[in-house]
Design a protein around this motif. Structure first.
Motif, PDB file in Angstrom:
ATOM      1  N   ILE A  39      -1.137  -0.181  -6.173  1.00 20.84           N
ATOM      2  CA  ILE A  39      -2.071  -0.323  -5.049  1.00 20.84           C
ATOM      3  C   ILE A  39      -1.572   0.563  -3.913  1.00 20.84           C
ATOM      4  CG2 ILE A  39      -3.041  -1.984  -3.384  1.00 20.84           C
ATOM      5  CD1 ILE A  39      -2.345  -4.133  -5.668  1.00 20.84           C
ATOM      6  N   GLN A  40      -2.397   1.511  -3.507  1.00 22.20           N
ATOM      7  CA  GLN A  40      -2.039   2.424  -2.413  1.00 22.20           C
ATOM      8  C   GLN A  40      -2.341   1.748  -1.081  1.00 22.20           C
ATOM      9  OE1 GLN A  40      -0.643   5.411  -2.685  1.00 22.20           O
ATOM     10  NE2 GLN A  40      -0.738   5.490  -4.932  1.00 22.20           N
ATOM     11  N   VAL A  41      -1.401   1.827  -0.153  1.00 25.22           N
ATOM     12  CA  VAL A  41      -1.616   1.268   1.192  1.00 25.22           C
ATOM     13  C   VAL A  41      -1.049   2.245   2.202  1.00 25.22           C
ATOM     14  CG1 VAL A  41      -1.272  -0.706   2.710  1.00 25.22           C
ATOM     15  CG2 VAL A  41      -1.241  -1.045   0.232  1.00 25.22           C
ATOM     16  N   GLY A  42      -1.904   2.906   2.953  1.00 25.45           N
ATOM     17  CA  GLY A  42      -1.427   3.869   3.946  1.00 25.45           C
ATOM     18  C   GLY A  42      -0.503   4.878   3.306  1.00 25.45           C
ATOM     19  N   VAL A  43       0.701   5.022   3.868  1.00 22.74           N
ATOM     20  CA  VAL A  43       1.639   6.014   3.363  1.00 22.74           C
ATOM     21  C   VAL A  43       2.503   5.463   2.219  1.00 22.74           C
ATOM     22  CG1 VAL A  43       1.760   7.275   5.544  1.00 22.74           C
ATOM     23  CG2 VAL A  43       3.346   5.367   5.136  1.00 22.74           C
ATOM     24  N   GLY A  44       2.235   4.249   1.801  1.00 21.33           N
ATOM     25  CA  GLY A  44       3.061   3.655   0.749  1.00 21.33           C
ATOM     26  C   GLY A  44       2.255   3.090  -0.400  1.00 21.33           C
TER      27      GLY A  44
END
Ligand SMILES: [Zn+2]
Ligand SMILES: [Zn+2]
Length: 219
Positions: A130-135
């Motif tokens: 799961i992609q979240v912002g820069v992480g």
């Protein structure tokens, strides 16, 4: 409680109300996620804790549920309403949340009822990033305590952080727990080689040895 520069515990017995499982907040740049939501009895206290540490422009994109139990999910509806985040859970536990099953979700244990909860995104595979912002976080299906239990692994400031939540169980027939799956999942978690374990009721374990020792206790 600050755990790392971008990781906090914002809910749980010592921070909101005794019935609450741990709630963790992770910031990835301008986006953030919550891991679990507590039971919902002390929602305002949890929101206040979040306000104290998260600047208002940072958007809570997801509420990642580790499993369906009421002490982790009773507050999910109010959390989505407050932040507009999407709720994520494994499909096998989502079923009990969406139908509002008070037995399998353990709401009965708390003398409460599980109101039907719509899940916005259902994890259907053993592993899902799961992609979240820069992480990013990776969800791993770890059944045993419940059929759709999930752990989330991420890297924060060069630490491998494992949100294992109910690593300790218990195993209960009414939760549809499965001992063989539970043991397999614990062994899998040991192999994730985490530096920090964020547990659902027992707090935070730091250091690979302490994490492994804690998990091994339940083997
Ligand atoms: Zn729990
Ligand atoms: Zn549980």
């Amino acid at each position: 409680m600050k755990i790392l520069e971008n990781l906090w515990q914002v809910g749980g017995a010592e921070y909101t109300t005794v019935e609450d499982a741990a709630v963790y907040l992770v910031r990835f740049g301008e986006k953030a996620v919550l891991i679990d939501a507590g039971c919902g009895n002390a929602q305002e206290a949890m929101f206040e804790n979040i306000t104290k540490v998260l600047p208002p422009h940072v958007d809570i994109e997801y509420l990642l549920l580790t499993h369906c139990h009421f002490d982790h999910t009773g507050g999910a509806q109010a959390t989505r309403k407050r932040y507009g985040c999407r709720i994520v859970a494994h499909e096998l536990d989502a079923a009990f949340l969406e139908t509002g099953d008070s037995t399998v979700t353990a709401a009965d244990w708390y003398g409460a009822r599980m109101n039907p909860l719509k899940i916005d995104f259902k994890i259907k595979t053993r592993k899902k990033t799961i992609q979240v912002g820069v992480g990013q976080l990776t969800a791993h299906h770890c059944p045993g305590h419940s059929p759709g239990s999930v752990v989330y692994l991420t890297e924060i400031e060069a630490n491998r952080v494992l949100f294992g939540q109910d690593v300790h169980g218990p195993l209960e027939a009414s939760f549809l727990s499965d001992r063989e799956n539970y043991i397999r999942s614990l062994k899998f978690m040991m192999g994730l080689n985490a530096d920090i374990l964020c547990e659902g009721h027992f707090g935070v374990y730091r250091g690979k040895d302490k994490v492994r020792r804690f998990i091994r206790t339940y083997l």
